[in-house]
Design a protein around this motif. Structure first.
Motif, PDB file in Angstrom:
ATOM      1  N   VAL A  76      39.165 -26.231   0.994  1.00 40.59           N
ATOM      2  CA  VAL A  76      37.645 -25.573   0.223  1.00 40.59           C
ATOM      3  C   VAL A  76      36.656 -25.561  -0.278  1.00 40.59           C
ATOM      4  O   VAL A  76      37.210 -25.926  -1.473  1.00 40.59           O
ATOM      5  N   THR A  77      35.607 -25.814  -0.366  1.00 45.52           N
ATOM      6  CA  THR A  77      34.454 -25.999  -1.255  1.00 45.52           C
ATOM      7  C   THR A  77      33.256 -24.980  -1.510  1.00 45.52           C
ATOM      8  O   THR A  77      32.780 -24.417  -0.074  1.00 45.52           O
ATOM      9  N   LEU A  78      33.271 -24.669  -2.856  1.00 42.56           N
ATOM     10  CA  LEU A  78      31.947 -23.412  -2.828  1.00 42.56           C
ATOM     11  C   LEU A  78      30.762 -24.400  -3.402  1.00 42.56           C
ATOM     12  O   LEU A  78      31.238 -24.984  -4.305  1.00 42.56           O
ATOM     13  N   ASP A  79      29.455 -23.479  -3.417  1.00 42.20           N
ATOM     14  CA  ASP A  79      28.549 -24.110  -3.993  1.00 42.20           C
ATOM     15  C   ASP A  79      28.321 -22.620  -3.855  1.00 42.20           C
ATOM     16  O   ASP A  79      27.899 -21.255  -3.605  1.00 42.20           O
ATOM     17  N   PHE A  80      27.189 -22.761  -5.646  1.00 41.62           N
ATOM     18  CA  PHE A  80      26.169 -21.724  -6.005  1.00 41.62           C
ATOM     19  C   PHE A  80      24.967 -21.975  -6.220  1.00 41.62           C
ATOM     20  O   PHE A  80      24.607 -22.866  -6.434  1.00 41.62           O
ATOM     21  N   ALA A  81      24.191 -21.130  -5.237  1.00 41.75           N
ATOM     22  CA  ALA A  81      22.817 -21.365  -5.869  1.00 41.75           C
ATOM     23  C   ALA A  81      21.716 -20.750  -5.286  1.00 41.75           C
ATOM     24  O   ALA A  81      22.064 -18.784  -3.899  1.00 41.75           O
ATOM     25  N   ASP A  82      20.758 -19.750  -5.780  1.00 42.74           N
ATOM     26  CA  ASP A  82      19.729 -18.905  -5.870  1.00 42.74           C
ATOM     27  C   ASP A  82      20.641 -17.252  -6.113  1.00 42.74           C
ATOM     28  O   ASP A  82      20.393 -16.188  -4.985  1.00 42.74           O
ATOM     29  N   GLY A  83      21.793 -17.307  -6.798  1.00 43.03           N
ATOM     30  CA  GLY A  83      22.608 -15.868  -6.260  1.00 43.03           C
ATOM     31  C   GLY A  83      23.145 -15.636  -5.724  1.00 43.03           C
ATOM     32  O   GLY A  83      23.565 -15.008  -4.900  1.00 43.03           O
ATOM     33  N   ARG A  84      24.054 -16.513  -5.073  1.00 41.16           N
ATOM     34  CA  ARG A  84      24.697 -16.480  -3.723  1.00 41.16           C
ATOM     35  C   ARG A  84      25.556 -17.504  -3.803  1.00 41.16           C
ATOM     36  O   ARG A  84      25.314 -18.837  -3.650  1.00 41.16           O
ATOM     37  N   LEU A  85      26.838 -16.706  -3.399  1.00 34.86           N
ATOM     38  CA  LEU A  85      28.155 -18.336  -3.313  1.00 34.86           C
ATOM     39  C   LEU A  85      28.164 -18.591  -1.743  1.00 34.86           C
ATOM     40  O   LEU A  85      28.342 -17.638  -0.653  1.00 34.86           O
ATOM     41  N   CYS A  91      37.204 -21.555   8.862  1.00 39.55           N
ATOM     42  CA  CYS A  91      36.762 -21.646  10.022  1.00 39.55           C
ATOM     43  C   CYS A  91      35.731 -22.016   9.757  1.00 39.55           C
ATOM     44  O   CYS A  91      35.054 -22.213  11.202  1.00 39.55           O
ATOM     45  N   ASN A  92      35.037 -20.804   9.496  1.00 41.22           N
ATOM     46  CA  ASN A  92      34.024 -20.069   9.813  1.00 41.22           C
ATOM     47  C   ASN A  92      32.983 -20.518   8.420  1.00 41.22           C
ATOM     48  O   ASN A  92      34.226 -20.958   7.026  1.00 41.22           O
ATOM     49  N   HIS A  93      31.836 -20.663   8.423  1.00 39.35           N
ATOM     50  CA  HIS A  93      30.730 -20.761   7.335  1.00 39.35           C
ATOM     51  C   HIS A  93      30.966 -19.287   7.088  1.00 39.35           C
ATOM     52  O   HIS A  93      30.305 -18.327   7.065  1.00 39.35           O
ATOM     53  N   MET A  94      30.974 -18.948   5.106  1.00 38.46           N
ATOM     54  CA  MET A  94      31.165 -18.352   4.526  1.00 38.46           C
ATOM     55  C   MET A  94      29.932 -17.543   3.221  1.00 38.46           C
ATOM     56  O   MET A  94      29.706 -18.964   2.256  1.00 38.46           O
ATOM     57  N   GLY A  95      29.559 -16.362   3.332  1.00 38.05           N
ATOM     58  CA  GLY A  95      28.454 -16.084   1.831  1.00 38.05           C
ATOM     59  C   GLY A  95      28.713 -15.087   1.601  1.00 38.05           C
ATOM     60  O   GLY A  95      29.056 -14.373   2.177  1.00 38.05           O
ATOM     61  N   GLY A  96      28.307 -15.070   0.165  1.00 38.99           N
ATOM     62  CA  GLY A  96      27.789 -13.417  -0.562  1.00 38.99           C
ATOM     63  C   GLY A  96      27.458 -14.008  -1.556  1.00 38.99           C
ATOM     64  O   GLY A  96      27.102 -14.275  -1.872  1.00 38.99           O
ATOM     65  N   GLY A  97      26.797 -12.675  -2.066  1.00 40.59           N
ATOM     66  CA  GLY A  97      25.421 -12.438  -3.336  1.00 40.59           C
ATOM     67  C   GLY A  97      26.777 -13.080  -4.801  1.00 40.59           C
ATOM     68  O   GLY A  97      27.869 -12.099  -4.470  1.00 40.59           O
ATOM     69  N   TYR A  98      27.130 -12.558  -5.157  1.00 44.09           N
ATOM     70  CA  TYR A  98      27.752 -12.993  -7.192  1.00 44.09           C
ATOM     71  C   TYR A  98      26.702 -13.056  -8.615  1.00 44.09           C
ATOM     72  O   TYR A  98      25.650 -12.965  -8.057  1.00 44.09           O
ATOM     73  N   THR A  99      27.322 -12.104  -9.523  1.00 41.37           N
ATOM     74  CA  THR A  99      26.344 -12.377 -10.261  1.00 41.37           C
ATOM     75  C   THR A  99      27.654 -12.360 -11.325  1.00 41.37           C
ATOM     76  O   THR A  99      28.512 -12.407 -11.492  1.00 41.37           O
ATOM     77  N   LEU A 100      26.993 -12.680 -13.380  1.00 42.72           N
ATOM     78  CA  LEU A 100      28.309 -13.230 -13.800  1.00 42.72           C
ATOM     79  C   LEU A 100      27.549 -12.501 -14.778  1.00 42.72           C
ATOM     80  O   LEU A 100      26.880 -11.916 -14.751  1.00 42.72           O
ATOM     81  N   ALA A 101      28.646 -11.823 -15.387  1.00 36.55           N
ATOM     82  CA  ALA A 101      29.101 -10.900 -17.245  1.00 36.55           C
ATOM     83  C   ALA A 101      29.790 -11.266 -17.838  1.00 36.55           C
ATOM     84  O   ALA A 101      31.076 -11.461 -17.863  1.00 36.55           O
ATOM     85  N   GLY A 102      29.143 -11.438 -18.983  1.00 32.26           N
ATOM     86  CA  GLY A 102      30.203 -12.778 -19.849  1.00 32.26           C
ATOM     87  C   GLY A 102      31.408 -13.726 -19.557  1.00 32.26           C
ATOM     88  O   GLY A 102      30.200 -14.557 -18.840  1.00 32.26           O
ATOM     89  N   ASN A 103      32.027 -14.069 -19.427  1.00 34.70           N
ATOM     90  CA  ASN A 103      33.390 -14.557 -18.700  1.00 34.70           C
ATOM     91  C   ASN A 103      33.633 -13.837 -16.761  1.00 34.70           C
ATOM     92  O   ASN A 103      34.650 -14.204 -16.495  1.00 34.70           O
ATOM     93  N   GLU A 104      33.172 -13.384 -16.422  1.00 36.84           N
ATOM     94  CA  GLU A 104      33.357 -12.662 -15.506  1.00 36.84           C
ATOM     95  C   GLU A 104      32.045 -12.776 -14.229  1.00 36.84           C
ATOM     96  O   GLU A 104      31.010 -12.522 -14.640  1.00 36.84           O
ATOM     97  N   MET A 105      32.952 -12.959 -13.268  1.00 38.55           N
ATOM     98  CA  MET A 105      31.981 -13.285 -12.194  1.00 38.55           C
ATOM     99  C   MET A 105      32.735 -12.047 -10.849  1.00 38.55           C
ATOM    100  O   MET A 105      33.340 -12.494 -10.935  1.00 38.55           O
ATOM    101  N   THR A 106      31.457 -10.818 -10.492  1.00 42.83           N
ATOM    102  CA  THR A 106      31.887 -10.292  -9.261  1.00 42.83           C
ATOM    103  C   THR A 106      31.067 -10.602  -7.842  1.00 42.83           C
ATOM    104  O   THR A 106      29.979 -11.039  -8.176  1.00 42.83           O
ATOM    105  N   VAL A 107      31.428 -10.521  -7.090  1.00 41.53           N
ATOM    106  CA  VAL A 107      31.683 -11.716  -5.339  1.00 41.53           C
ATOM    107  C   VAL A 107      31.638 -10.201  -4.859  1.00 41.53           C
ATOM    108  O   VAL A 107      32.375  -9.763  -4.893  1.00 41.53           O
ATOM    109  N   SER A 108      30.237 -10.133  -4.152  1.00 37.48           N
ATOM    110  CA  SER A 108      30.349  -9.151  -3.064  1.00 37.48           C
ATOM    111  C   SER A 108      30.911  -9.271  -1.760  1.00 37.48           C
ATOM    112  O   SER A 108      31.649 -10.756  -1.502  1.00 37.48           O
ATOM    113  N   ARG A 109      31.475  -8.312  -0.531  1.00 39.02           N
ATOM    114  CA  ARG A 109      31.716  -8.461   0.389  1.00 39.02           C
ATOM    115  C   ARG A 109      31.021  -9.803   0.990  1.00 39.02           C
ATOM    116  O   ARG A 109      29.474  -9.843   1.652  1.00 39.02           O
TER     117      ARG A 109
END
Length: 270
Positions: A76-85, A91-109
Motif C-alpha cells: 500500500v502506497t500513499l501520495d500527498f499533493a494539492d491537499g489530497r491523499l 484493490c481500487n484506487h482511493m483518495g480524499g482530502g486532508y488537512t494538517l493542524a499541529g502534529n495531526e492530520m485529518t482525512v476526509s471520507r
C-alpha cells in the motif's frame, strides 16, 4: 533591672511586627507551571516529496495487521499533493482530502474506483486501509525517510519514503500521451546487442479530452518508461510525465519518462 526589661519590650514588639508576613504575601497564588510547548507544525512539502510505502502496521496491542499486507509485491502506497491523499496498490484506487493542524492530520471520507477484485482478501484491503486512514491521525514521525501515523484506535502505521519523480528530477515535468504499439521491433544501439525497442507515437488531446490532429507513424523508442511493463500483443495509450535530466551521463538520455496512468488498452491479434 526592671527598668532595662521595660525598655526592651517595645523593641521586641517592633521587631515582631516587622517580621510578620503581610496580608498580600500570605494571600499570593502559587506560581503556575509553564505551559506545554505547542507541537511543531508538519512540513506539508515533505509529505509531498515522497511516495510513502507501507513498511509495518500494528494494532493497539502490538500485533501485526496482516489484512494490510495481502499484496507483498505491491505494498500500500500513499501520495500527498494539492491537499489530497491518494492510496495505491489496494484493490481500487482511493483518495480524499486532508488537512494538517499541529502534529495531526485529518482525512476526509475517501472515494474510490469501483473495480471488483476476484481475490476476497484484496477486496477486503480497501476497507482495511480506508477505515484506518479516515478521520484524525497523529503524526508521530515525519522526515525524509519515515512517516509514522497513529489512528484514534491505536493502530500504528509506518511508511518508508521513496522520492517522487518531481523530487528526483527537480521539477513538475511535462504531461504527454504516448500510444505504444502491440509489438516491439529490433533497433540498433551502440551499447546494447539485439535491442528491442517499443514502437510509440504521440497522441494530442485538448483541454476537454478530445483528440486533436492525426496520429503520426510509430517510431523506435530508445528510452524506458518508469512504471510501465509492456505486454506483447497489447496496444496501450499512456499518460506519462516527461522530465529533463540535468547533466546525464554521456551514454544516457537527457529525458526521463514516468508512467502516470494507462488511458486505454487494446488486444491486437497477430
Amino acid at each position: 533591672m526592671k527598668r532595662i526589661l521595660l525598655l526592651a519590650l517595645p523593641i521586641a514588639l517592633m521587631t515582631a511586627c516587622n517580621n510578620a508576613p503581610s496580608a498580600a504575601e500570605g494571600d499570593a497564588a502559587p506560581a503556575k507551571a509553564p505551559a506545554a510547548a505547542a507541537a511543531a507544525p508538519i512540513d506539508g512539502k515533505l509529505l509531498g516529496a515522497n511516495h510513502w510505502v507501507l513498511d509495518s502496521a500494528t494494532d493497539s496491542s502490538g500485533k501485526r495487521i496482516d489484512a494490510l499486507f495481502v499484496r507483498a509485491d505491491k505494498p500500500v502506497t500513499l501520495d500527498f499533493a494539492d491537499g489530497r491523499l491518494s492510496v495505491d496498490n489496494a484493490c481500487n484506487h482511493m483518495g480524499g482530502g486532508y488537512t494538517l493542524a499541529g502534529n495531526e492530520m485529518t482525512v476526509s471520507r475517501m472515494a474510490s474506483t469501483m473495480m471488483a477484485c476476484t481475490d476476497q482478501a484484496l477486496m477486503a484491503l480497501d476497507q482495511a486501509v480506508g477505515s484506518r486512514l479516515e478521520g484524525t491521525l497523529k503524526i508521530d514521525q515525519l522526515d525524509a525517510s519515515t512517516l509514522k501515523l497513529t489512528s484514534a484506535t491505536g493502530d500504528v502505521l509506518t511508511f518508508r519514503g521513496e522520492p517522487t519523480a518531481e523530487t528526483r528530477y527537480g521539477g513538475p515535468g511535462e504531461t504527454v500521451f504516448l500510444e505504444v504499439d502491440s509489438r516491439t521491433k529490433p533497433c540498433s544501439h551502440p551499447l546494447i546487442r539485439n535491442m528491442q525497442c517499443l514502437q510509440v507515437r504521440e497522441v494530442h488531446y485538448d483541454d476537454k479530452g478530445l483528440e486533436q490532429g492525426k496520429r503520426g507513424e510509430f517510431y523506435n523508442f530508445y528510452d524506458s518508461i518508469e512504471g510501465y511493463a509492456h505486454e506483447d500483443g497489447v496496444r496501450n495509450v499512456l499518460r506519462v510525465k516527461r522530465y529533463e535530466v540535468k547533466n546525464p551521463p554521456a551514454d544516457a538520455s537527457s529525458r526521463a519518462y514516468v508512467l502516470d496512468m494507462v488511458v486505454g488498452s487494446e488486444v491486437v491479434k497477430k
